[in-house]
Design a protein around this motif. Structure first.
Motif, PDB file in Angstrom:
ATOM      1  N   ILE A  25       0.828  -1.204   0.000  1.00 37.14           N
ATOM      2  CA  ILE A  25       0.000   0.000   0.000  1.00 37.14           C
ATOM      3  C   ILE A  25       0.862   1.253   0.000  1.00 37.14           C
ATOM      4  O   ILE A  25       0.544   2.244  -0.682  1.00 37.14           O
ATOM      5  CB  ILE A  25      -0.935  -0.007   1.220  1.00 37.14           C
ATOM      6  N   ALA A  26       1.995   1.226   0.741  1.00 38.27           N
ATOM      7  CA  ALA A  26       2.877   2.393   0.813  1.00 38.27           C
ATOM      8  C   ALA A  26       3.358   2.819  -0.564  1.00 38.27           C
ATOM      9  O   ALA A  26       3.446   4.014  -0.872  1.00 38.27           O
ATOM     10  CB  ALA A  26       4.073   2.087   1.724  1.00 38.27           C
ATOM     11  N   VAL A  27       3.660   1.840  -1.419  1.00 39.15           N
ATOM     12  CA  VAL A  27       4.112   2.153  -2.780  1.00 39.15           C
ATOM     13  C   VAL A  27       2.944   2.614  -3.648  1.00 39.15           C
ATOM     14  O   VAL A  27       3.056   3.578  -4.402  1.00 39.15           O
ATOM     15  CB  VAL A  27       4.795   0.928  -3.416  1.00 39.15           C
ATOM     16  N   LEU A  28       1.808   1.963  -3.517  1.00 42.45           N
ATOM     17  CA  LEU A  28       0.645   2.294  -4.350  1.00 42.45           C
ATOM     18  C   LEU A  28       0.133   3.701  -4.096  1.00 42.45           C
ATOM     19  O   LEU A  28      -0.370   4.369  -5.012  1.00 42.45           O
ATOM     20  CB  LEU A  28      -0.483   1.280  -4.121  1.00 42.45           C
ATOM     21  N   VAL A  29       0.248   4.171  -2.834  1.00 41.95           N
ATOM     22  CA  VAL A  29      -0.216   5.529  -2.517  1.00 41.95           C
ATOM     23  C   VAL A  29       0.920   6.551  -2.599  1.00 41.95           C
ATOM     24  O   VAL A  29       0.756   7.713  -2.228  1.00 41.95           O
ATOM     25  CB  VAL A  29      -0.866   5.579  -1.112  1.00 41.95           C
ATOM     26  N   ASN A  30       2.082   6.082  -3.091  1.00 40.88           N
ATOM     27  CA  ASN A  30       3.243   6.959  -3.273  1.00 40.88           C
ATOM     28  C   ASN A  30       3.708   7.599  -1.965  1.00 40.88           C
ATOM     29  O   ASN A  30       4.053   8.787  -1.916  1.00 40.88           O
ATOM     30  CB  ASN A  30       2.929   8.042  -4.314  1.00 40.88           C
ATOM     31  N   SER A  31       3.717   6.822  -0.892  1.00 44.88           N
ATOM     32  CA  SER A  31       4.212   7.310   0.397  1.00 44.88           C
ATOM     33  C   SER A  31       5.720   7.541   0.331  1.00 44.88           C
ATOM     34  O   SER A  31       6.425   6.900  -0.447  1.00 44.88           O
ATOM     35  CB  SER A  31       3.888   6.284   1.488  1.00 44.88           C
ATOM     36  N   ASP A  32       6.212   8.438   1.165  1.00 51.24           N
ATOM     37  CA  ASP A  32       7.653   8.690   1.207  1.00 51.24           C
ATOM     38  C   ASP A  32       8.360   7.774   2.214  1.00 51.24           C
ATOM     39  O   ASP A  32       9.513   8.009   2.589  1.00 51.24           O
ATOM     40  CB  ASP A  32       7.946  10.151   1.542  1.00 51.24           C
ATOM     41  N   LEU A  33       7.668   6.727   2.640  1.00 48.71           N
ATOM     42  CA  LEU A  33       8.255   5.750   3.562  1.00 48.71           C
ATOM     43  C   LEU A  33       9.455   5.070   2.919  1.00 48.71           C
ATOM     44  O   LEU A  33       9.379   4.585   1.791  1.00 48.71           O
ATOM     45  CB  LEU A  33       7.214   4.697   3.941  1.00 48.71           C
ATOM     46  N   LEU A 220       9.371  -7.689   6.234  1.00 50.38           N
ATOM     47  CA  LEU A 220       8.302  -7.961   5.285  1.00 50.38           C
ATOM     48  C   LEU A 220       7.626  -6.675   4.813  1.00 50.38           C
ATOM     49  O   LEU A 220       7.146  -6.604   3.673  1.00 50.38           O
ATOM     50  CB  LEU A 220       7.279  -8.907   5.901  1.00 50.38           C
ATOM     51  N   LEU A 221       7.580  -5.665   5.645  1.00 54.20           N
ATOM     52  CA  LEU A 221       7.116  -4.349   5.202  1.00 54.20           C
ATOM     53  C   LEU A 221       7.978  -3.861   4.043  1.00 54.20           C
ATOM     54  O   LEU A 221       7.480  -3.407   3.008  1.00 54.20           O
ATOM     55  CB  LEU A 221       7.181  -3.356   6.365  1.00 54.20           C
ATOM     56  N   HIS A 222       9.295  -3.993   4.223  1.00 59.19           N
ATOM     57  CA  HIS A 222      10.248  -3.602   3.182  1.00 59.19           C
ATOM     58  C   HIS A 222      10.085  -4.467   1.940  1.00 59.19           C
ATOM     59  O   HIS A 222      10.122  -3.974   0.797  1.00 59.19           O
ATOM     60  CB  HIS A 222      11.674  -3.708   3.734  1.00 59.19           C
ATOM     61  N   MET A 223       9.908  -5.784   2.136  1.00 57.11           N
ATOM     62  CA  MET A 223       9.735  -6.685   0.999  1.00 57.11           C
ATOM     63  C   MET A 223       8.472  -6.346   0.208  1.00 57.11           C
ATOM     64  O   MET A 223       8.446  -6.446  -1.018  1.00 57.11           O
ATOM     65  CB  MET A 223       9.659  -8.136   1.487  1.00 57.11           C
ATOM     66  N   GLY A 224       7.417  -5.949   0.906  1.00 51.30           N
ATOM     67  CA  GLY A 224       6.202  -5.543   0.213  1.00 51.30           C
ATOM     68  C   GLY A 224       6.435  -4.339  -0.676  1.00 51.30           C
ATOM     69  O   GLY A 224       5.920  -4.267  -1.801  1.00 51.30           O
ATOM     70  N   MET A 225       7.251  -3.401  -0.188  1.00 52.34           N
ATOM     71  CA  MET A 225       7.579  -2.219  -0.987  1.00 52.34           C
ATOM     72  C   MET A 225       8.421  -2.592  -2.205  1.00 52.34           C
ATOM     73  O   MET A 225       8.151  -2.157  -3.330  1.00 52.34           O
ATOM     74  CB  MET A 225       8.322  -1.210  -0.109  1.00 52.34           C
ATOM     75  N   ILE A 226       9.435  -3.426  -1.983  1.00 51.46           N
ATOM     76  CA  ILE A 226      10.319  -3.823  -3.085  1.00 51.46           C
ATOM     77  C   ILE A 226       9.563  -4.640  -4.122  1.00 51.46           C
ATOM     78  O   ILE A 226       9.726  -4.451  -5.334  1.00 51.46           O
ATOM     79  CB  ILE A 226      11.521  -4.634  -2.542  1.00 51.46           C
TER      80      ILE A 226
END
Length: 329
Positions: A25-33, A220-226
């Protein structure tokens, strides 16, 4: 079918899966996380060491004779998945020989993260498994990578071409496949767990034990982003071209369940063998394959293994393999 849906639903609500979905979701909403590279390297080491140490401690009470059938089965699964994957990719999906063998090597190898998720799933539902499965993880990392690269070299030689890249030499490839970062940390952890004094292991328990699942959730949070980023970059590729990333783990999982049942593993052990057989490497394999098979598109291998197969296994594959194992158990 109702049972498998209930298992999958329960798995979907586990913290690890929710963290992975949050990364997507962080990537899909273009978060700066962002996760700092140094932090990523640090918790990767902790995760791999923890798996190895836990496996090493458990190996103290296991005889080598007891492990032999599973070791043979693990190597068989690794190589058969290489050949099946290559056939499907080359003959059915019509990938080039280089891309087909490169992707197949990833699917013949295994994913440590999927392995950990499988263990966590079984722990959550109270299912036991053989204590030496961490050693099986290590054993399944390298064979498909080595054989896949040999297949590529033989193919190139049959075409009268030469491989000039020094990093593509077999000795260098073997070093990467069996002593790359992930395997070295796993082997090192197994050695420490096997020989260290119990008092010493108690002292490191807070880091390599108590904090493990919390660190794994961040990982896994990081893996979801990658995973999401890797798929976004592949937006020009037709979705049908990536169907193999779901077909291959299902084939691997079924073969793993059947093989585990044949060699006499428990339902838990059979599930983990299926999880390994149905997973795809995105740490050990890319490091060796990118150097040995430079003509292969690394984005295809990493995008499919990390962007499709990993989330498929985390959300659907693991409960499905467990359900199959219970049917044969």
């Amino acid at each position: 079918m109702e049972q498998i849906l209930e298992i999958a639903y329960a798995n979907l609500l586990s913290p690890m899966i929710l963290f992975f979905l949050l990364g997507i979701i962080a990537v899909l909403v273009n978060s700066d996380l962002k996760v700092p590279t140094a932090f990523y390297n640090g918790y990767t080491m902790i995760i791999l060491f923890t798996i190895g140490i836990k496996g090493g401690v458990e190996l103290r009470n296991v005889s080598l004779v007891e492990m032999v059938p599973t070791i043979i089965a693990a190597i068989f699964l690794s190589l058969i998945m290489l050949f099946i994957s290559h056939f499907i990719l080359y003959k059915v999906f019509k990938y080039s020989f280089a891309d087909a063998v490169a992707i197949a090597a990833h699917y013949g190898s295994v994913s440590a993260v999927t392995f950990i998720a499988g263990l966590a799933f079984l722990d959550k539902i109270g299912v036991t498994y053989e204590s030496y499965m961490s050693a099986v993880l290590v054993i399944m990392e390298g064979p498909a990578i080595i054989v896949g690269i040999i297949m590529y070299k033989l193919h190139v030689q049959s075409k009268g071409e030469q491989i000039t890249n020094p990093d593509a030499k077999l000795g260098h490839v073997i070093k990467e496949a069996f002593f790359g970062k992930s395997i070295f940390l796993l082997l090192g952890g197994i050695f420490i767990g096997l020989v260290a004094h119990t008092d010493g292991l108690t002292l490191i328990q807070p880091l390599f034990g108590d904090l493990f699942y919390g660190i794994l959730c961040i990982f896994l949070l990081h893996m979801g982003m990658i995973a999401t980023l890797s798929m976004v970059k592949m937006k020009n590729v037709k979705p049908v071209s990536f169907l193999f990333a779901i077909i291959l783990p299902i084939i691997g999982g079924i073969l793993g369940v059947v093989t585990g049942s044949i060699v006499g593993l428990s339902v838990g052990g059979t599930t983990i063998l299926a999880v390994l057989s149905g997973s795809a490497s995105y740490i050990a394999a890319p490091a060796a394959i990118s150097q040995a098979i430079p003509k292969a598109n690394s984005g295809l291998s990493l995008g499919s293994a990390l962007g499709i197969t990993l989330p498929f296994n985390l959300i659907v594959g693991i409960p499905f393999y467990y359900w199959l194992a219970t049917l044969l158990g």
